[in-house]
Design an enzyme around this catalytic site. Sequence first.
Site, PDB file in Angstrom:
ATOM      1  N   ILE A   1       0.821  -1.214   0.000  1.00 41.96           N
ATOM      2  CA  ILE A   1       0.000   0.000   0.000  1.00 41.96           C
ATOM      3  C   ILE A   1       0.856   1.266   0.000  1.00 41.96           C
ATOM      4  CG2 ILE A   1      -0.329   0.346   2.493  1.00 41.96           C
ATOM      5  CD1 ILE A   1      -3.362   0.723   1.846  1.00 41.96           C
TER       6      ILE A   1
ATOM      7  N   ASN B   1      -2.720   1.135  15.744  1.00 41.59           N
ATOM      8  CA  ASN B   1      -3.226   0.754  17.068  1.00 41.59           C
ATOM      9  C   ASN B   1      -3.573   2.037  17.807  1.00 41.59           C
ATOM     10  OD1 ASN B   1      -0.864   1.643  18.732  1.00 41.59           O
ATOM     11  ND2 ASN B   1       0.171   0.139  17.455  1.00 41.59           N
TER      12      ASN B   1
ATOM     13  N   ASP C   1       1.290  -0.760   9.439  1.00 42.94           N
ATOM     14  CA  ASP C   1       1.575   0.431  10.249  1.00 42.94           C
ATOM     15  C   ASP C   1       3.072   0.756  10.195  1.00 42.94           C
ATOM     16  OD1 ASP C   1       1.234   2.505  12.058  1.00 42.94           O
ATOM     17  OD2 ASP C   1       0.841   1.212  13.789  1.00 42.94           O
TER      18      ASP C   1
ATOM     19  N   SER D   1      -7.256  -5.296  10.478  1.00 34.98           N
ATOM     20  CA  SER D   1      -7.412  -6.382  11.471  1.00 34.98           C
ATOM     21  C   SER D   1      -7.038  -7.778  10.968  1.00 34.98           C
ATOM     22  CB  SER D   1      -8.834  -6.433  12.071  1.00 34.98           C
ATOM     23  OG  SER D   1      -9.062  -5.341  12.932  1.00 34.98           O
TER      24      SER D   1
ATOM     25  N   TYR E   1      -3.906  -8.589  14.295  1.00 28.49           N
ATOM     26  CA  TYR E   1      -5.140  -8.631  15.082  1.00 28.49           C
ATOM     27  C   TYR E   1      -5.995  -9.872  14.818  1.00 28.49           C
ATOM     28  CZ  TYR E   1      -4.389  -3.981  17.157  1.00 28.49           C
ATOM     29  OH  TYR E   1      -3.910  -2.910  17.887  1.00 28.49           O
TER      30      TYR E   1
HETATM   31  N1  AR6 Z   1       0.732  -3.038   2.266  1.00 29.99           N
HETATM   32  C1  AR6 Z   1      -0.494  -3.596   2.309  1.00 29.99           C
HETATM   33  N2  AR6 Z   1      -0.865  -4.494   3.232  1.00 29.99           N
HETATM   34  C2  AR6 Z   1       0.052  -4.857   4.146  1.00 29.99           C
HETATM   35  C3  AR6 Z   1       1.354  -4.312   4.188  1.00 29.99           C
HETATM   36  C4  AR6 Z   1       1.684  -3.369   3.183  1.00 29.99           C
HETATM   37  N3  AR6 Z   1       2.889  -2.795   3.124  1.00 29.99           N
HETATM   38  N4  AR6 Z   1       2.032  -4.884   5.233  1.00 29.99           N
HETATM   39  C5  AR6 Z   1       1.183  -5.750   5.816  1.00 29.99           C
HETATM   40  N5  AR6 Z   1      -0.014  -5.744   5.171  1.00 29.99           N
HETATM   41  P1  AR6 Z   1      -1.537  -5.736  10.154  1.00 29.99           P
HETATM   42  P2  AR6 Z   1      -3.856  -5.421  11.963  1.00 29.99           P
HETATM   43  C6  AR6 Z   1      -1.234  -6.517   5.422  1.00 29.99           C
HETATM   44  O1  AR6 Z   1      -0.917  -6.708  11.075  1.00 29.99           O
HETATM   45  O2  AR6 Z   1      -4.168  -6.863  11.834  1.00 29.99           O
HETATM   46  C7  AR6 Z   1       0.424  -3.249  13.895  1.00 29.99           C
HETATM   47  O3  AR6 Z   1       1.507  -3.578  14.723  1.00 29.99           O
HETATM   48  C8  AR6 Z   1      -1.143  -7.766   6.270  1.00 29.99           C
HETATM   49  O4  AR6 Z   1      -0.666  -8.852   5.493  1.00 29.99           O
HETATM   50  O5  AR6 Z   1      -0.680  -4.696   9.541  1.00 29.99           O
HETATM   51  O6  AR6 Z   1      -4.966  -4.428  11.850  1.00 29.99           O
HETATM   52  C9  AR6 Z   1      -0.377  -2.060  14.424  1.00 29.99           C
HETATM   53  O7  AR6 Z   1       0.448  -1.124  15.073  1.00 29.99           O
HETATM   54  C10 AR6 Z   1      -2.593  -7.955   6.690  1.00 29.99           C
HETATM   55  O8  AR6 Z   1      -3.330  -8.623   5.673  1.00 29.99           O
HETATM   56  O9  AR6 Z   1      -2.744  -4.910  10.894  1.00 29.99           O
HETATM   57  C11 AR6 Z   1      -1.314  -2.724  15.380  1.00 29.99           C
HETATM   58  O10 AR6 Z   1      -0.711  -2.940  16.624  1.00 29.99           O
HETATM   59  C12 AR6 Z   1      -3.126  -6.519   6.788  1.00 29.99           C
HETATM   60  O11 AR6 Z   1      -2.128  -5.687   6.150  1.00 29.99           O
HETATM   61  C13 AR6 Z   1      -1.618  -4.051  14.726  1.00 29.99           C
HETATM   62  O12 AR6 Z   1      -0.490  -4.325  13.898  1.00 29.99           O
HETATM   63  C14 AR6 Z   1      -3.296  -6.026   8.214  1.00 29.99           C
HETATM   64  O13 AR6 Z   1      -2.262  -6.556   9.020  1.00 29.99           O
HETATM   65  C15 AR6 Z   1      -2.829  -3.966  13.831  1.00 29.99           C
HETATM   66  O14 AR6 Z   1      -3.114  -5.253  13.334  1.00 29.99           O
END
Ligand code: AR6
Length: 178
Positions: free
Chosen positions: A21, A34, A44, A132, A136
């Site tokens: 993204i 978060n 993030d 999430s 999450y």
């Molecule tokens: N571009 C697009 N999607 C991505 C990218 C990227 N560069 N990197 C990961 N994803 P997550 P959550 C996907 O864990 O579950 C953080 O530590 C990933 O594969 O990023 O909402 C925050 O600070 C997954 O499908 O977010 C919070 O503490 C999706 O993004 C916590 O994680 C969401 O995964 C939030 O957890």
Amino acid sequence: PAESRACLNAGMAVTILKGDITHQSADAIVNAANSSLLGGGGVDGAIHRAGGGAILAACQELRRGRYGRGLPTGQAVATTAGRLDARWVIHTVGPVYSAEEDRSALLASCYRESLRVADELGAASIAFPAVSAGVYGWPAESAADIAVRTVRATATAVGDIRFVLFNDEVLAAFERAA
Ligand code: AR6
């Protein structure tokens, strides 16, 4: 990246893409943050790394002001996008998945509130990650279903809505949902 045009209704185009993204060019890029707003792993971490310190500085400012106790789950707030090819990052906090408690309304709220903030800003395009669906723990199928259903049901002037998915499992779930 693979791309499929999923839905075209009343001026709203919903697109499903595979990719990072942080490489998107859009008015607004949504961050799965978060409550602390101070960064983390997953998308993030990638957004803060790619966007640079201006995003963290803006988040710290929010923590000193309106969000002294953090951004509540299901809400959304915008900051600068720093060096990203976007005008704003919209931070939203998804719910941690629970098998015992139905938190779907909070996950839907992330998409609705992000679009509301985008409308306030006058954004014409927005890129969402799968909120999430990573750390999450939300099951991909359900996360995709809630995401696609919610944006389609939301009245918004944002005409270009993209879901940018990082892995094949989540990508496939969004394609099925769309
Ligand atoms: N571009 C697009 N999607 C991505 C990218 C990227 N560069 N990197 C990961 N994803 P997550 P959550 C996907 O864990 O579950 C953080 O530590 C990933 O594969 O990023 O909402 C925050 O600070 C997954 O499908 O977010 C919070 O503490 C999706 O993004 C916590 O994680 C969401 O995964 C939030 O957890």
